[in-house]
Design a protein around this motif. Structure first.
Motif, short mmCIF file in Angstrom:
data_model
loop_
_atom_site.label_atom_id
_atom_site.label_comp_id
_atom_site.label_asym_id
_atom_site.label_seq_id
_atom_site.Cartn_x
_atom_site.Cartn_y
_atom_site.Cartn_z
N VAL A 1 0.91 -1.13 0.43
CA VAL A 1 0.15 0.29 -0.24
C VAL A 1 0.57 1.37 -0.11
O VAL A 1 1.93 1.45 0.65
CB VAL A 1 -1.08 0.12 1.20
CG1 VAL A 1 -1.98 1.00 1.30
CG2 VAL A 1 -1.93 -1.43 1.46
N SER A 2 0.72 2.29 -1.06
CA SER A 2 1.52 3.79 -0.80
C SER A 2 0.45 4.40 -0.81
O SER A 2 -1.04 5.03 -1.19
CB SER A 2 2.36 3.78 -2.55
OG SER A 2 2.19 2.32 -2.30
N ASN A 3 0.86 5.03 -0.01
CA ASN A 3 -0.31 6.54 0.59
C ASN A 3 1.25 7.98 -0.40
O ASN A 3 2.04 8.34 -0.17
CB ASN A 3 0.12 6.79 1.98
CG ASN A 3 -1.32 5.95 2.25
OD1 ASN A 3 -1.63 5.24 1.86
ND2 ASN A 3 -0.35 5.73 4.02
N TYR A 4 0.18 8.63 -0.97
CA TYR A 4 0.60 10.15 -1.53
C TYR A 4 -0.16 11.14 -1.34
O TYR A 4 -1.13 11.35 -0.89
CB TYR A 4 0.07 10.00 -3.04
CG TYR A 4 1.44 8.61 -3.69
CD1 TYR A 4 2.89 9.05 -4.25
CD2 TYR A 4 1.05 7.50 -4.48
CE1 TYR A 4 3.23 8.04 -4.63
CE2 TYR A 4 1.33 6.28 -4.82
CZ TYR A 4 3.02 6.33 -4.96
OH TYR A 4 3.50 5.32 -5.61
N THR A 5 1.03 12.29 -0.85
CA THR A 5 0.14 13.60 -0.75
C THR A 5 0.48 14.18 -1.55
O THR A 5 1.27 14.27 -2.25
CB THR A 5 1.15 13.92 0.57
OG1 THR A 5 2.06 14.29 0.99
CG2 THR A 5 0.50 13.03 2.22
#
Length: 85
Positions: free
Chosen positions: A65-69
């Motif tokens: 899972v990758s979170n991007y802002t």
């Protein structure tokens, strides 16, 4: 006509039933063989599709899972300027 050709034609006329039965049997065996090959191909395709559909749902251990802002302040500033006009 040569005598050999005449004799061969007479022999064929005598054995018409046997020859026809043999041709019919060979045709039936050919059809059975082709149907068997078609069935194997169809079963193989169905099995491959089933494996492809089932594989991703059971393999959840390797999911990352990758979170991007995202900085959208420039977009908000642009939209605010458009509203002010």
């Amino acid at each position: 006509m040569s005598q050999a050709k005449v004799d061969r034609n007479k022999e064929q006329k005598r054995n018409v039933k046997k020859i026809m039965a043999k041709e019919k049997r060979n045709w039936m065996l050919t059809q059975i063989f082709l149907i068997a090959i078609a069935a194997v191909v169809v079963i193989w395709i169905i099995f491959a599709l089933f494996q492809a559909i089932k594989a991703p749902s059971t393999d959840t251990a390797n999911v990352q899972v990758s979170n991007y802002t995202i900085d959208n302040s420039a977009l908000e500033d642009y939209l605010n300027k458009l509203e002010d006009l």
